[in-house]
Write a protein that holds these residues in place. Structure first.
Motif, mmCIF file in Angstrom:
data_model
loop_
_atom_site.group_PDB
_atom_site.id
_atom_site.type_symbol
_atom_site.label_atom_id
_atom_site.label_comp_id
_atom_site.label_asym_id
_atom_site.label_seq_id
_atom_site.Cartn_x
_atom_site.Cartn_y
_atom_site.Cartn_z
ATOM 1 N N ARG A 174 1.004 -1.358 -0.091
ATOM 2 C CA ARG A 174 0.072 -0.142 0.049
ATOM 3 C C ARG A 174 0.974 1.106 0.122
ATOM 4 N NH1 ARG A 174 -2.982 0.635 4.669
ATOM 5 N NH2 ARG A 174 -1.844 -1.139 5.832
ATOM 6 N N LEU A 175 0.531 2.236 -0.834
ATOM 7 C CA LEU A 175 1.274 3.485 -1.081
ATOM 8 C C LEU A 175 1.401 4.045 0.306
ATOM 9 C CD1 LEU A 175 0.323 4.574 -4.665
ATOM 10 C CD2 LEU A 175 2.197 3.101 -3.961
ATOM 11 N N GLY A 176 2.914 4.666 0.475
ATOM 12 C CA GLY A 176 2.867 5.258 1.964
ATOM 13 C C GLY A 176 3.304 4.541 2.791
ATOM 14 N N GLU A 177 3.197 3.186 2.751
ATOM 15 C CA GLU A 177 3.169 2.589 4.039
ATOM 16 C C GLU A 177 4.591 1.881 4.250
ATOM 17 O OE1 GLU A 177 0.835 1.140 6.303
ATOM 18 O OE2 GLU A 177 -0.224 2.916 5.389
ATOM 19 N N VAL A 178 4.932 1.510 5.495
ATOM 20 C CA VAL A 178 5.905 0.799 5.970
ATOM 21 C C VAL A 178 5.906 -0.660 6.321
ATOM 22 C CG1 VAL A 178 7.746 0.877 7.784
ATOM 23 C CG2 VAL A 178 7.049 2.936 6.869
#
Length: 358
Positions: free
Chosen positions: A242-246
């Protein structure tokens, strides 16, 4: 086409090799070829048109921009980094230059490239930043493992420089909308591991009849991750994260350093026995390094829950494969044990050996 930075280093070269086994998608491999970058890691790709090697610096924004314009990758996987804690203690400037300033320059080049893409290509583009669990600091013996929400508390110039790059990547997503992903991994081990780190150092020193240096009491705990498992995790995050996730990547293998060394000695006693005695007899305790973090541990459940990844190797299977690889690739070991590497090992451990604590 994907662009990989630092793809001649330990983890980066394993990623490139594994990628081209799993996929026919070409790789542009950008590496500065500092002391830890080794083209011999990629020798099997010399005649492979899917692998395009470019020697260069991620901090050279104009050069990176030209590469992006020429090859038009759909993703950047960013491994390039100075990564050895001891080196960061004796010479932190290189870590700020590469890990902070270099990552900033790479992000700027990537942002300009991504902003100019057509709508469909812009939506599909990814920037995956490979980081470390060391940004989270040190755990107590009974603390829960690091999760993706653990506050940052870096304790060395190396981990502080990686924390800074993590924050930059996050900021570029929240400020500019760049489609970024970040992975924070535990200690890697496996083929092509540069012999300044614990596992390859112990293997190479043992066979050379040298001392096996143990910092302090050897009870520093690390979570060990076989490098091919790490590469598989990165591929999963790149594909479906998921975009922006770590995403934290760990091996679920907490081991004290001394236990790791004992295991290595025991495997070498089986696979390459000495004429007399055990390799354990070469263990020497030396002064601990400044600010040595006591324990790292990764909670990788988010990655398993969301993307279905979990390590394929146990520590027992992975460490045996690693020892066997080093025994089978003595030419590679001899090639890297020269020049700056030997000077660094002599400088780092000779000083500590003069202050033995056992």
């Amino acid at each position: 086409m994907i662009l990989v930075t630092g793809g001649a280093g330990f983890i980066g070269s394993n990623f490139v090799l594994d990628w081209l086994v799993q996929s026919d998608e070409p790789v542009v491999n950008l590496d500065k070829l500092t002391y830890a970058g080794n083209l011999n890691n990629l020798a099997s790709l010399n005649q492979d048109p899917r692998h395009i090697f470019v020697q260069g610096d991620i901090g050279d924004q104009a050069h990176v921009a030209r590469l992006l314009a020429e090859h038009r990758p759909r993703a950047i996987v960013h491994f390039a980094a100075e990564s050895h804690v001891d080196r960061s203690i004796s010479g932190p400037a290189a870590f700020i230059e590469t890990n902070v300033n270099g990552s900033f320059a790479l992000l700027e080049a990537a942002r300009a490239y991504w902003s100019a893409l057509a709508a469909a290509d812009k939506e599909a583009f990814r920037f995956l930043h490979v980081s470390t669990d060391e940004v989270y600091g040190s755990l107590g013996p009974d603390d829960a493992p690091f999760s993706e929400t653990t506050p940052y508390a870096p304790n060395s110039p190396y981990s502080a420089s990686k924390a800074a790059s993590d924050h930059l990547v996050r900021a570029y997503h929240h400020t500019y909308g760049m489609p970024v992903l970040t992975t924070n991994c535990s200690n890697n081990y496996g083929p092509y591991h540069f012999p300044e780190k614990l596992i390859p150092l112990i293997i190479t020193n043992a066979r050379a009849g040298k001392a096996l240096p143990i910092y302090g009491d050897g009870q520093q705990v690390r979570d060990w991750l076989y490098v091919s498992d790490h590469c598989a995790a990165i591929r999963r995050v790149l594909a479906d994260g998921r975009l922006g996730e770590v995403y934290n990547v760990g091996g679920w293998n907490e081991k004290a350093n001394l236990d790791v060394v004992h295991t290595l000695c025991d495997i070498l006693d089986q696979l390459d026995p000495k004429a007399q005695g055990s390799y354990r007899e070469q263990i020497t305790y030396v002064q601990d390094r400044p600010g040595h973090d006591r324990r790292y541990a990764i909670d990788a459940r988010k990655l398993e829950r969301e993307l279905g990844w979990k390590p394929a190797e146990t520590f027992e299977s992975g460490i045996r494969k690693t020892v066997q690889w080093f025994l089978d690739h003595q030419d590679w070991v001899c090639d890297v044990q020269s020049g700056d590497y030997l000077k660094w090992i002599d400088k780092n451990y000779a000083q500590r050996a003069s202050q033995e604590i056992a």
